[in-house]
Design an enzyme around this catalytic site. Structure first.
Site, PDB file in Angstrom:
ATOM      1  N   THR A 180       0.856  -1.196   0.000  1.00 17.89           N
ATOM      2  CA  THR A 180       0.000   0.000   0.000  1.00 17.89           C
ATOM      3  C   THR A 180       0.884   1.236   0.000  1.00 17.89           C
ATOM      4  O   THR A 180       1.968   1.226   0.563  1.00 17.89           O
ATOM      5  CB  THR A 180      -0.858  -0.050   1.280  1.00 17.89           C
ATOM      6  OG1 THR A 180      -1.843  -1.034   1.099  1.00 17.89           O
ATOM      7  CG2 THR A 180      -1.504   1.271   1.623  1.00 17.89           C
ATOM      8  N   ARG A 208     -14.910  -6.572   1.514  1.00 17.36           N
ATOM      9  CA  ARG A 208     -14.104  -6.144   2.662  1.00 17.36           C
ATOM     10  C   ARG A 208     -13.644  -4.693   2.436  1.00 17.36           C
ATOM     11  O   ARG A 208     -13.240  -4.305   1.337  1.00 17.36           O
ATOM     12  CB  ARG A 208     -12.901  -7.084   2.792  1.00 17.36           C
ATOM     13  CG  ARG A 208     -11.993  -6.779   3.977  1.00 17.36           C
ATOM     14  CD  ARG A 208     -10.722  -6.088   3.528  1.00 17.36           C
ATOM     15  NE  ARG A 208      -9.807  -5.873   4.640  1.00 17.36           N
ATOM     16  CZ  ARG A 208      -8.693  -5.176   4.518  1.00 17.36           C
ATOM     17  NH1 ARG A 208      -8.344  -4.654   3.359  1.00 17.36           N
ATOM     18  NH2 ARG A 208      -7.924  -4.965   5.556  1.00 17.36           N
ATOM     19  N   VAL A 209     -13.728  -3.870   3.470  1.00 18.22           N
ATOM     20  CA  VAL A 209     -13.376  -2.456   3.332  1.00 18.22           C
ATOM     21  C   VAL A 209     -12.025  -2.198   4.003  1.00 18.22           C
ATOM     22  O   VAL A 209     -11.803  -2.571   5.145  1.00 18.22           O
ATOM     23  CB  VAL A 209     -14.479  -1.552   3.933  1.00 18.22           C
ATOM     24  CG1 VAL A 209     -14.073  -0.092   3.862  1.00 18.22           C
ATOM     25  CG2 VAL A 209     -15.791  -1.769   3.196  1.00 18.22           C
ATOM     26  N   SER A 210     -11.129  -1.567   3.239  1.00 17.49           N
ATOM     27  CA  SER A 210      -9.771  -1.285   3.721  1.00 17.49           C
ATOM     28  C   SER A 210      -9.744  -0.023   4.588  1.00 17.49           C
ATOM     29  O   SER A 210     -10.498   0.916   4.351  1.00 17.49           O
ATOM     30  CB  SER A 210      -8.869  -1.072   2.509  1.00 17.49           C
ATOM     31  OG  SER A 210      -7.647  -0.521   2.906  1.00 17.49           O
ATOM     32  N   GLY A 230      -0.400  -1.690   6.615  1.00 19.29           N
ATOM     33  CA  GLY A 230      -0.380  -2.899   7.439  1.00 19.29           C
ATOM     34  C   GLY A 230      -1.745  -3.553   7.403  1.00 19.29           C
ATOM     35  O   GLY A 230      -2.553  -3.271   6.519  1.00 19.29           O
ATOM     36  N   GLY A 232      -5.309  -3.880   7.753  1.00 18.52           N
ATOM     37  CA  GLY A 232      -6.318  -2.832   7.902  1.00 18.52           C
ATOM     38  C   GLY A 232      -7.153  -2.987   9.154  1.00 18.52           C
ATOM     39  O   GLY A 232      -7.488  -1.997   9.821  1.00 18.52           O
TER      40      GLY A 232
HETATM   41  N1  ASP Z   1      -3.879  -1.419   5.030  1.00 21.79           N
HETATM   42  C1  ASP Z   1      -4.168  -2.084   3.785  1.00 21.79           C
HETATM   43  C2  ASP Z   1      -5.428  -2.901   3.957  1.00 21.79           C
HETATM   44  O1  ASP Z   1      -5.568  -3.609   4.925  1.00 21.79           O
HETATM   45  C3  ASP Z   1      -3.081  -2.978   3.298  1.00 21.79           C
HETATM   46  C4  ASP Z   1      -1.673  -2.467   3.402  1.00 21.79           C
HETATM   47  O2  ASP Z   1      -1.419  -1.435   4.005  1.00 21.79           O
HETATM   48  O3  ASP Z   1      -0.762  -3.092   2.855  1.00 21.79           O
HETATM   49  O4  ASP Z   1      -6.258  -2.857   3.108  1.00 21.79           O
END
Ligand code: ASP
Length: 317
Positions: A180, A208-210, A230, A232
């Site tokens: 991300t 699913r909502v990020s 990280g 979410g």
């Molecule tokens: N935070 C993002 C999510 O969970 C993924 C990521 O940061 O790599 O959608």
């Protein structure tokens, strides 16, 4: 004319488990430093924090190495659904899109929604907006992401999350994918902005909502700005970005706010990272994950966290 301050900039390309191999590390460093150089020069030429954030997010979305825009990871059904948000700290205004498909730069829709009465749109609504904006249909899928998904399907989707950054040499041995992206900027007028864009955590169920398109994962006011990465669900449970920003607003230094917030995240066994700036120009980053891919410009030089020693949960300058 508002008083001139020295612009500051910090960006990230995700957090997660370790980057194997120096080849990967140097390539990621080059990618991050290129974005820092271009976006910092925009800030020096008078770009607003939000403009700089959008430009930085676009560059990172366009780099297939990172899990946002081109190179987004696939969800459990093999589809790409992306989420992005922008918060203008001076206006105190959040906007975003959730689970959008077939656009090149989700952050552009978030930017457009800054001036709309309806500022966060989900899948169907964001697709309608893309059509209204006449954004051409775009396929963000890369061969590498498809291979990762096929391999993960063979393993019955055992990973909690895709890996860090797309590295072809890792596909054989591990889950590669997480990455991300996020940008936080302080412009020459002292305004802050934060933007975050993601393909999600990878292999998630449909709908699913990020956190990346929620204030929990991306937040800015006139005092501080934060972009998270990280797992979410962990970021949402900590409400991490506003937690740090509110602490700064209530009088903590950015360093103290990060220290306190990351100590709590660590204690709660969260898997996450964040980058942050405050209006005085302090720069900070933190993680409970193994690594955080971040780079910054402090007004004099570029630095990064790629070889950051793990003994501390946070770093700052
Ligand atoms: N935070 C993002 C999510 O969970 C993924 C990521 O940061 O790599 O959608």
């Amino acid at each position: 004319m508002e008083s001139q301050v020295q612009p500051k900039l910090i960006i990230h390309g995700g957090a997660g488990s370790s980057l194997h191999g120096k080849g990967g590390l140097e390539a990621v460093r080059r990618s991050l430093h290129t974005v820092i150089e271009e976006v910092y020069s925009l800030l020096l030429c008078g770009a607003t924090a939000s403009e700089a954030v959008v430009h930085g997010c676009q560059m990172l979305e366009d780099n297939p190495r990172f899990n946002a825009g081109t190179g987004s990871v696939l969800q459990s059904d093999g589809q790409i659904r992306m989420s992005a948000s922008l918060m203008d700290g001076a206006l105190g205004r959040f906007s975003g899109v959730i689970n959008i498909s077939r656009v090149k730069n989700p952050i552009e829709l978030a930017q457009f929604l800054q001036n709309s009465p309806d500022r966060v749109l989900s899948d169907f609504g964001s697709a309608e907006l893309a059509r209204e904006m006449q954004i051409p249909s775009y396929n963000a899928l890369t061969d590498l992401r498809l291979q990762e998904w096929i391999q993960e399907r063979q393993d019955n989707f055992k990973s909690a999350m895709a890996g860090v950054v797309a590295e072809p040499e890792l596909v054989e041995t591990s889950n590669a994918g997480r990455g991300t992206i996020g940008v936080v900027a302080l412009d020459a007028s002292g305004r802050l902005g934060a933007g975050t864009s993601t393909g999600g955590k990878g292999f998630e169920r449909i709908g699913r909502v990020s956190d990346s398109a929620m204030p929990a994962g991306n937040y800015a006011t006139s005092n501080a700005g934060v972009s998270c990465t990280g797992i979410g669900e962990d970021i949402i449970d900590e409400c991490l970005a506003p937690r740090i920003v509110v602490r700064v607003t209530d009088g903590m230094s950015l360093k103290e706010a990060m220290q306190r917030s990351f100590a709590e995240s660590h204690q709660n066994k969260r898997d996450l990272g964040a980058i942050a700036l405050d209006c005085s120009g302090a720069i900070a980053w933190g993680k409970t994950s193994e690594i955080l891919l971040a780079a910054y410009h402090d007004g004099e030089k570029i630095g990064d966290t790629l070889e950051w020693n793990d003994s501390e949960l946070i770093g700052y300058c």
